[in-house]
Scaffold this motif. Sequence first.
Motif, short mmCIF file in Angstrom:
data_model
loop_
_atom_site.label_atom_id
_atom_site.label_comp_id
_atom_site.label_asym_id
_atom_site.label_seq_id
_atom_site.Cartn_x
_atom_site.Cartn_y
_atom_site.Cartn_z
N MET A 89 0.80 -1.23 0.00
CA MET A 89 0.00 0.00 0.00
C MET A 89 0.83 1.28 0.00
SD MET A 89 -2.94 -0.86 2.75
CE MET A 89 -4.20 -2.06 2.40
N GLY A 90 2.12 1.14 0.21
CA GLY A 90 2.99 2.29 0.35
C GLY A 90 3.36 2.47 1.81
N PRO A 91 4.63 2.74 2.09
CA PRO A 91 5.07 2.89 3.48
C PRO A 91 4.31 3.97 4.25
CG PRO A 91 6.96 2.67 2.04
CD PRO A 91 5.76 2.80 1.15
N ALA A 92 3.98 5.08 3.62
CA ALA A 92 3.28 6.14 4.34
C ALA A 92 1.91 5.68 4.81
CB ALA A 92 3.16 7.39 3.47
N VAL A 93 1.23 4.88 4.01
CA VAL A 93 -0.08 4.35 4.42
C VAL A 93 0.09 3.45 5.64
CG1 VAL A 93 -2.01 2.87 3.73
CG2 VAL A 93 -1.07 4.55 2.11
N ALA A 94 1.06 2.54 5.58
CA ALA A 94 1.29 1.62 6.70
C ALA A 94 1.61 2.40 7.98
CB ALA A 94 2.42 0.66 6.37
N LEU A 95 2.46 3.40 7.86
CA LEU A 95 2.86 4.16 9.05
C LEU A 95 1.73 5.03 9.57
CD1 LEU A 95 6.52 5.04 8.02
CD2 LEU A 95 5.67 3.10 9.37
N THR A 96 0.87 5.50 8.67
CA THR A 96 -0.32 6.24 9.11
C THR A 96 -1.25 5.31 9.90
OG1 THR A 96 -0.16 7.79 7.28
CG2 THR A 96 -2.31 7.58 8.32
N PHE A 97 -1.38 4.06 9.45
CA PHE A 97 -2.17 3.08 10.21
C PHE A 97 -1.62 2.96 11.63
CE2 PHE A 97 -3.51 0.26 6.33
CZ PHE A 97 -4.38 1.24 5.89
N LEU A 98 -0.29 2.84 11.75
CA LEU A 98 0.33 2.74 13.08
C LEU A 98 0.03 3.97 13.91
CD1 LEU A 98 2.29 1.50 15.17
CD2 LEU A 98 4.15 2.65 13.91
N GLN A 99 0.21 5.14 13.34
CA GLN A 99 0.00 6.38 14.10
C GLN A 99 -1.46 6.56 14.52
OE1 GLN A 99 1.78 8.72 10.99
NE2 GLN A 99 3.64 9.08 12.20
N ARG A 100 -2.37 6.26 13.62
CA ARG A 100 -3.79 6.36 13.97
C ARG A 100 -4.14 5.40 15.09
NH1 ARG A 100 -7.13 5.15 8.93
NH2 ARG A 100 -8.83 5.47 10.43
N THR A 101 -3.62 4.16 14.99
CA THR A 101 -3.93 3.15 16.00
C THR A 101 -3.33 3.52 17.35
OG1 THR A 101 -4.05 1.45 14.29
CG2 THR A 101 -3.70 0.70 16.53
N LEU A 102 -2.09 3.97 17.36
CA LEU A 102 -1.48 4.38 18.63
C LEU A 102 -2.26 5.52 19.27
CD1 LEU A 102 2.33 4.18 17.76
CD2 LEU A 102 1.13 2.83 19.51
N THR A 103 -2.70 6.47 18.46
CA THR A 103 -3.49 7.58 19.01
C THR A 103 -4.81 7.09 19.58
OG1 THR A 103 -2.44 9.25 17.61
CG2 THR A 103 -4.65 9.75 18.42
N ALA A 104 -5.47 6.19 18.87
CA ALA A 104 -6.76 5.68 19.34
C ALA A 104 -6.62 4.85 20.61
CB ALA A 104 -7.43 4.87 18.24
N LEU A 105 -5.41 4.30 20.85
CA LEU A 105 -5.19 3.45 22.02
C LEU A 105 -4.48 4.15 23.18
CD1 LEU A 105 -4.15 0.17 20.14
CD2 LEU A 105 -6.27 0.57 21.41
N ASN A 106 -4.36 5.46 23.12
CA ASN A 106 -3.60 6.17 24.17
C ASN A 106 -4.46 6.61 25.36
OD1 ASN A 106 -4.94 8.48 23.30
ND2 ASN A 106 -3.07 9.59 22.74
N ARG A 107 -5.66 6.12 25.44
CA ARG A 107 -6.58 6.44 26.54
C ARG A 107 -6.73 7.95 26.72
NH1 ARG A 107 -4.95 2.22 31.20
NH2 ARG A 107 -2.89 3.13 30.82
N ASN A 108 -7.15 8.58 25.60
CA ASN A 108 -7.38 10.03 25.59
C ASN A 108 -6.16 10.83 26.03
OD1 ASN A 108 -10.11 9.97 24.65
ND2 ASN A 108 -10.67 9.15 26.65
N GLY A 109 -5.00 10.38 25.61
CA GLY A 109 -3.77 11.11 25.90
C GLY A 109 -3.19 10.86 27.27
N GLN A 110 -3.75 9.94 28.02
CA GLN A 110 -3.22 9.65 29.36
C GLN A 110 -1.87 8.94 29.30
OE1 GLN A 110 -6.00 7.90 32.24
NE2 GLN A 110 -7.66 8.51 30.86
N ASP A 111 -1.68 8.08 28.30
CA ASP A 111 -0.46 7.28 28.22
C ASP A 111 0.66 8.00 27.47
OD1 ASP A 111 -1.72 5.23 29.60
OD2 ASP A 111 -2.34 4.20 27.77
N TYR A 112 0.31 8.78 26.47
CA TYR A 112 1.25 9.54 25.64
C TYR A 112 0.41 10.47 24.76
CZ TYR A 112 -0.08 5.50 22.84
OH TYR A 112 -0.80 4.51 22.23
#
Length: 180
Positions: A89-112
């Motif tokens: 899909m292209g590296p930028a797409v893969a890395l955007t998936f990672l960034q979106r997922t990490l943001t969604a899993l940060n417990r509203n910014g409590q963890d990072y």
Amino acid sequence: MTVDTLIDELIEREGGYVHHPADKGGPTKFGITEAVARAHGYTGVMTSLPREEAAAIYRRLYWLRPRLDAVAERSERLAAELFDTGVNMGPAVALTFLQRTLTALNRNGQDYPDLVPDGRIGPATLAALDAFLASRGAKGETVLLRAIEALQGERYLRLAERRPANEAFLYGWLANRIGS
């Protein structure tokens, strides 16, 4: 697992020369499109692209440039998934998936802090990944991988819905790219 092993497995999965009429990427060999091969200095005919050249392109363009070596230091499984997704899909797409997922899993910014999904691995993304893995451990790594694969699957479906010619590839994408 090493990047060499990942590249060898990928080349085996991709196979040799293909020129499928529905593929907008045109002729490929070992999964490398003609445009990518040309952009990286290959001038020969695609049917003769050496395996070593394909491996060098994968290493340079899909592993080192997106900094997956830095991800692999933290999670080999995650780096392998991002590598395979990035190739398809292209590296930028893969890395955007990672960034979106990490943001969604940060417990509203409590963890990072939330990440800007810019498709690049930088200090903020690595810090978020470190914090996530430290707080969630091995199970968290599995959850992170599942979320990235869910985004990947949704994108494949969307590609097939938007361009019916892509239906020729949908089954293979889902069978060979998700959870493998």
